[in-house]
Write a protein that holds these residues in place. Structure first.
Motif, PDB file in Angstrom:
ATOM      1  N   GLY A 136      20.123  17.674   3.540  1.00  0.00           N
ATOM      2  CA  GLY A 136      18.702  17.993   3.566  1.00  0.00           C
ATOM      3  C   GLY A 136      17.920  16.775   4.021  1.00  0.00           C
ATOM      4  N   VAL A 150      14.802  22.781   9.360  1.00  0.00           N
ATOM      5  CA  VAL A 150      14.482  23.842   8.400  1.00  0.00           C
ATOM      6  C   VAL A 150      15.323  25.083   8.690  1.00  0.00           C
ATOM      7  CG1 VAL A 150      12.694  25.453   7.654  1.00  0.00           C
ATOM      8  CG2 VAL A 150      12.157  23.026   7.902  1.00  0.00           C
ATOM      9  N   MET A 153      19.023  24.538   7.707  1.00  0.00           N
ATOM     10  CA  MET A 153      19.298  24.687   6.278  1.00  0.00           C
ATOM     11  C   MET A 153      19.346  26.152   5.877  1.00  0.00           C
ATOM     12  SD  MET A 153      17.245  23.227   2.947  1.00  0.00           S
ATOM     13  CE  MET A 153      17.503  21.527   3.404  1.00  0.00           C
ATOM     14  N   TRP A 154      18.431  26.938   6.419  1.00  0.00           N
ATOM     15  CA  TRP A 154      18.413  28.371   6.111  1.00  0.00           C
ATOM     16  C   TRP A 154      19.713  29.029   6.574  1.00  0.00           C
ATOM     17  CZ3 TRP A 154      15.868  31.650   3.177  1.00  0.00           C
ATOM     18  CH2 TRP A 154      15.990  33.021   3.430  1.00  0.00           C
ATOM     19  N   ARG A 157      22.817  27.855   4.335  1.00  0.00           N
ATOM     20  CA  ARG A 157      22.784  28.054   2.890  1.00  0.00           C
ATOM     21  C   ARG A 157      23.839  29.060   2.426  1.00  0.00           C
ATOM     22  NH1 ARG A 157      20.083  32.102   4.825  1.00  0.00           N
ATOM     23  NH2 ARG A 157      19.557  33.924   3.549  1.00  0.00           N
ATOM     24  N   SER A 165      20.189  15.315  -0.356  1.00  0.00           N
ATOM     25  CA  SER A 165      19.037  14.833   0.396  1.00  0.00           C
ATOM     26  C   SER A 165      19.341  13.495   1.044  1.00  0.00           C
ATOM     27  CB  SER A 165      17.803  14.715  -0.505  1.00  0.00           C
ATOM     28  OG  SER A 165      17.912  13.632  -1.399  1.00  0.00           O
ATOM     29  N   TRP A 177       9.187  17.879  -0.652  1.00  0.00           N
ATOM     30  CA  TRP A 177      10.298  18.486   0.088  1.00  0.00           C
ATOM     31  C   TRP A 177      11.097  19.420  -0.817  1.00  0.00           C
ATOM     32  CZ3 TRP A 177      15.641  17.615  -0.738  1.00  0.00           C
ATOM     33  CH2 TRP A 177      16.484  18.242   0.196  1.00  0.00           C
ATOM     34  N   VAL A 181      11.643  23.390  -0.161  1.00  0.00           N
ATOM     35  CA  VAL A 181      12.954  24.032  -0.066  1.00  0.00           C
ATOM     36  C   VAL A 181      12.991  25.267  -0.954  1.00  0.00           C
ATOM     37  CG1 VAL A 181      15.406  23.765  -0.614  1.00  0.00           C
ATOM     38  CG2 VAL A 181      14.204  21.940   0.592  1.00  0.00           C
TER      39      VAL A 181
END
Length: 300
Positions: A136, A150, A153-154, A157, A165, A177, A181
């Motif tokens: 992250g 962004v 990460m989506w 996941r 991080s 942040w 998230v």
């Protein structure tokens, strides 16, 4: 947040820490001498040394009883065949946890350009690892737009079990942040990446041991950060955590602990962690007796 609550959050975070090391020749001895038995140790991947160095250190640490998490940098893996071989090798060593960054190798070694591609192939192989970490970015990535990180990460996941991080020295930025998230409906546990206090001279000596070309990239990319870490009075890890404690301590933020960047100053990092825990516990005992004390981040 009141002092008592802040101290409780800090103590909890420091009690749940793992340690990142670089795969240098003597790091196994340093870990063995400097960390408690069974500690969780992550081993980075260096384009200069190749994944062989990471896997070798991971195997040796696992044989000594440490809980090992090798970094499998996607851009350093040739393709599915090598990924399968790495999986078999790690399973043979009893390693069931991995961290999957994209990595900095340029050009990529083969078919993989992103961490997501490796994660998808691991999923297709039946999810052979019980724990899979992804990166992250509280700070802007130097070469990737925020919208891309962004989205990444989506996308990742679904295949991961936790987020680690990257470095930041702004507690408000970290807290914001983490909150963002969660607002995006990403609920994987977060480990907060935190540099311990390091000595600049030792940091520079460590950098020279990872290879001349790699050292140049290492220092060029992180020199400004290292200046802040090593500057007298410029960075206090506990004060930094205290500044974000109100958010990090919230149950709905799912902050699972710390990921300590040791820069191979393993004994020094652990001595600092143990000393801070002892200090926080003494402060807690004092407050329990009715006295008031100062907790980092607030004057009382």
């Amino acid at each position: 947040m009141r002092n008592r609550g802040r101290a409780r959050v800090l103590e909890g975070l420091l009690s749940r820490a793992r340690y990142e090391v670089l795969p240098t020749a003597d790091v196994v001895d340093e870990v063995y001498a400097g960390l408690p038995a069974g500690a969780t140790v992550t081993v980075t991947a260096s384009p200069a040394k190749g994944l062989a160095a990471t896997l070798d250190v991971a195997e040796r640490l696992a044989a000594l009883g440490f809980d090992v998490v090798p970094h499998l940098a996607a851009r350093m893996i040739n393709g599915p065949g090598e990924l399968a071989e790495i999986t078999r090798r790690l399973h043979g060593a009893g390693v069931r946890k991995v961290f999957i960054p994209a990595g900095d190798a340029e050009p990529p070694a083969g078919a993989y350009h992103s961490a997501l591609q490796v994660l998808e192939d691991l999923a297709a192989a039946g999810n052979p690892f019980t724990e899979v970490g992804i990166t992250g970015y509280p700070e802007r990535h130097p070469s990737i737009h925020d919208d891309v990180t962004v989205q990444a990460m989506w996308d990742k996941r679904r295949h991961a079990t936790q987020i680690v991080s990257n470095l930041t020295f702004d507690p408000k930025l970290l807290a914001d942040w983490v909150t963002r998230v969660r607002s995006r409906d990403v609920h994987l546990p977060i480990l907060v990446g935190l540099p311990g206090p390091v000595e600049r001279a030792k940091l520079l000596r460590m950098a020279t041991r990872i290879g001349v070309g790699e050292s140049a990239r290492f220092l060029a990319k992180n020199g400004g950060l290292f200046t802040r870490i090593a500057a007298p009075g410029g960075y206090d890890p506990l004060r930094f955590l205290a500044g974000a404690a109100a958010t990090l301590g919230r149950p709905d933020m799912h902050v699972a602990g710390l990921h300590l960047f040791t820069f191979n100053q393993v004994a020094e990092t652990e001595a600092w962690r143990v000393a801070q825990l002892a200090r926080l516990r003494r402060l807690g005992s004092t407050r329990a007796d009715g006295a008031t004390s100062a907790v980092p981040g607030r004057v009382t």
